[in-house]
Design an enzyme around this catalytic site. Structure first.
Site, PDB file in Angstrom:
ATOM      1  N   HIS A 194       0.843  -1.204   0.000  1.00  0.00           N
ATOM      2  CA  HIS A 194       0.000   0.000   0.000  1.00  0.00           C
ATOM      3  C   HIS A 194       0.866   1.236   0.000  1.00  0.00           C
ATOM      4  O   HIS A 194       2.014   1.210   0.465  1.00  0.00           O
ATOM      5  CB  HIS A 194      -0.928   0.005   1.217  1.00  0.00           C
ATOM      6  CG  HIS A 194      -0.207  -0.143   2.521  1.00  0.00           C
ATOM      7  ND1 HIS A 194       0.227  -1.370   2.988  1.00  0.00           N
ATOM      8  CD2 HIS A 194       0.180   0.772   3.445  1.00  0.00           C
ATOM      9  CE1 HIS A 194       0.833  -1.191   4.153  1.00  0.00           C
ATOM     10  NE2 HIS A 194       0.830   0.100   4.441  1.00  0.00           N
ATOM     11  N   HIS A 198       0.849   5.412   1.026  1.00  0.00           N
ATOM     12  CA  HIS A 198       0.203   6.449   1.830  1.00  0.00           C
ATOM     13  C   HIS A 198       0.213   7.783   1.081  1.00  0.00           C
ATOM     14  O   HIS A 198       1.253   8.175   0.523  1.00  0.00           O
ATOM     15  CB  HIS A 198       0.980   6.687   3.137  1.00  0.00           C
ATOM     16  CG  HIS A 198       1.058   5.498   4.041  1.00  0.00           C
ATOM     17  ND1 HIS A 198       0.270   5.355   5.159  1.00  0.00           N
ATOM     18  CD2 HIS A 198       1.850   4.393   4.021  1.00  0.00           C
ATOM     19  CE1 HIS A 198       0.572   4.230   5.793  1.00  0.00           C
ATOM     20  NE2 HIS A 198       1.538   3.622   5.114  1.00  0.00           N
TER      21      HIS A 198
HETATM   22  P1  AMP Z   1       1.956   0.543   7.240  1.00  0.00           P
HETATM   23  O1  AMP Z   1       2.320   0.726   8.673  1.00  0.00           O
HETATM   24  O2  AMP Z   1       2.777   1.309   6.262  1.00  0.00           O
HETATM   25  O3  AMP Z   1       1.851  -0.927   6.928  1.00  0.00           O
HETATM   26  O4  AMP Z   1       0.515   1.188   7.067  1.00  0.00           O
HETATM   27  C1  AMP Z   1      -0.654   0.582   7.462  1.00  0.00           C
HETATM   28  C2  AMP Z   1      -1.644   1.684   7.646  1.00  0.00           C
HETATM   29  O5  AMP Z   1      -2.913   1.098   7.704  1.00  0.00           O
HETATM   30  C3  AMP Z   1      -1.457   2.498   8.928  1.00  0.00           C
HETATM   31  O6  AMP Z   1      -1.298   3.866   8.597  1.00  0.00           O
HETATM   32  C4  AMP Z   1      -2.737   2.238   9.708  1.00  0.00           C
HETATM   33  O7  AMP Z   1      -3.172   3.382  10.365  1.00  0.00           O
HETATM   34  C5  AMP Z   1      -3.698   1.823   8.627  1.00  0.00           C
HETATM   35  N1  AMP Z   1      -4.769   0.934   8.991  1.00  0.00           N
HETATM   36  C6  AMP Z   1      -4.731  -0.133   9.811  1.00  0.00           C
HETATM   37  N2  AMP Z   1      -5.935  -0.751   9.847  1.00  0.00           N
HETATM   38  C7  AMP Z   1      -6.739  -0.064   8.992  1.00  0.00           C
HETATM   39  C8  AMP Z   1      -8.104  -0.191   8.594  1.00  0.00           C
HETATM   40  N3  AMP Z   1      -8.886  -1.156   9.046  1.00  0.00           N
HETATM   41  N4  AMP Z   1      -8.595   0.710   7.704  1.00  0.00           N
HETATM   42  C9  AMP Z   1      -7.818   1.700   7.225  1.00  0.00           C
HETATM   43  N5  AMP Z   1      -6.529   1.882   7.583  1.00  0.00           N
HETATM   44  C10 AMP Z   1      -5.993   1.010   8.449  1.00  0.00           C
END
Ligand code: AMP
Length: 145
Positions: free
Chosen positions: A107, A109
């Protein structure tokens, strides 16, 4: 988790893609899905993910999927700009737990920034109000072109 490992079909983004978990959807086409981050580092923090992928991180992804992904990111980032008028936009991506990765479905950001407003901590701030996220998603979706 390190850079090596196997894709977990039970990860939260896979569940969102299968409709098993809710999300504040911003945009979707044949290749990518964009939705609001529930622990936003700024107002309008949006995530873009490939829909047909079992890549845990950038290093594992197919070139064709990456091409669609980055074009989706550009499209959504432009909509974020049009909707929220930030002064800048951080585009970021983490690979492996030591780098800050917490969800193991590739993903990217999109984090809007405003002069003088500090960015929240990664994946550790407070959970946003679902109604506010839905309203932001609608605002951004309206600017997708
Ligand atoms: P990363 O730490 O780069 O893997 O990013 C994962 C992101 O997903 C973090 O910024 C979290 O805040 C976000 N996140 C976790 N669970 C969810 C969810 N159910 N819906 C949307 N975002 C989420």
């Amino acid at each position: 988790m390190s850079l090596d490992g196997t894709y977990d079909e039970g990860n939260i983004f896979a569940k969102i893609l299968r409709g098993e978990m809710p999300s504040a959807k911003v945009f979707e086409d044949d290749h990518v899905f964009a939705f609001m981050d529930v622990f936003p580092q700024s107002k309008g923090h949006t995530l873009v993910i490939p829909k047909h992928s079992r890549a845990r991180n950038l290093l594992e992804e197919e070139p064709q999927v990456l091409s669609h992904l980055i074009l989706g990111v550009q499209r959504v980032a432009r909509a974020v700009r049009a909707a929220l008028q930030p002064d800048g936009i951080v585009i970021t991506q983490f690979n492996g737990a030591p780098a800050g990765q917490t969800v193991y479905h590739l993903h990217i950001h999109i984090i809007p920034r405003w002069e003088g407003v500090p960015m929240g901590r990664h994946a550790s701030g407070g959970m946003a109000d679902p109604k506010e996220l839905a309203a932001l998603a609608e605002q951004i979706a309206a600017k997708i072109s």
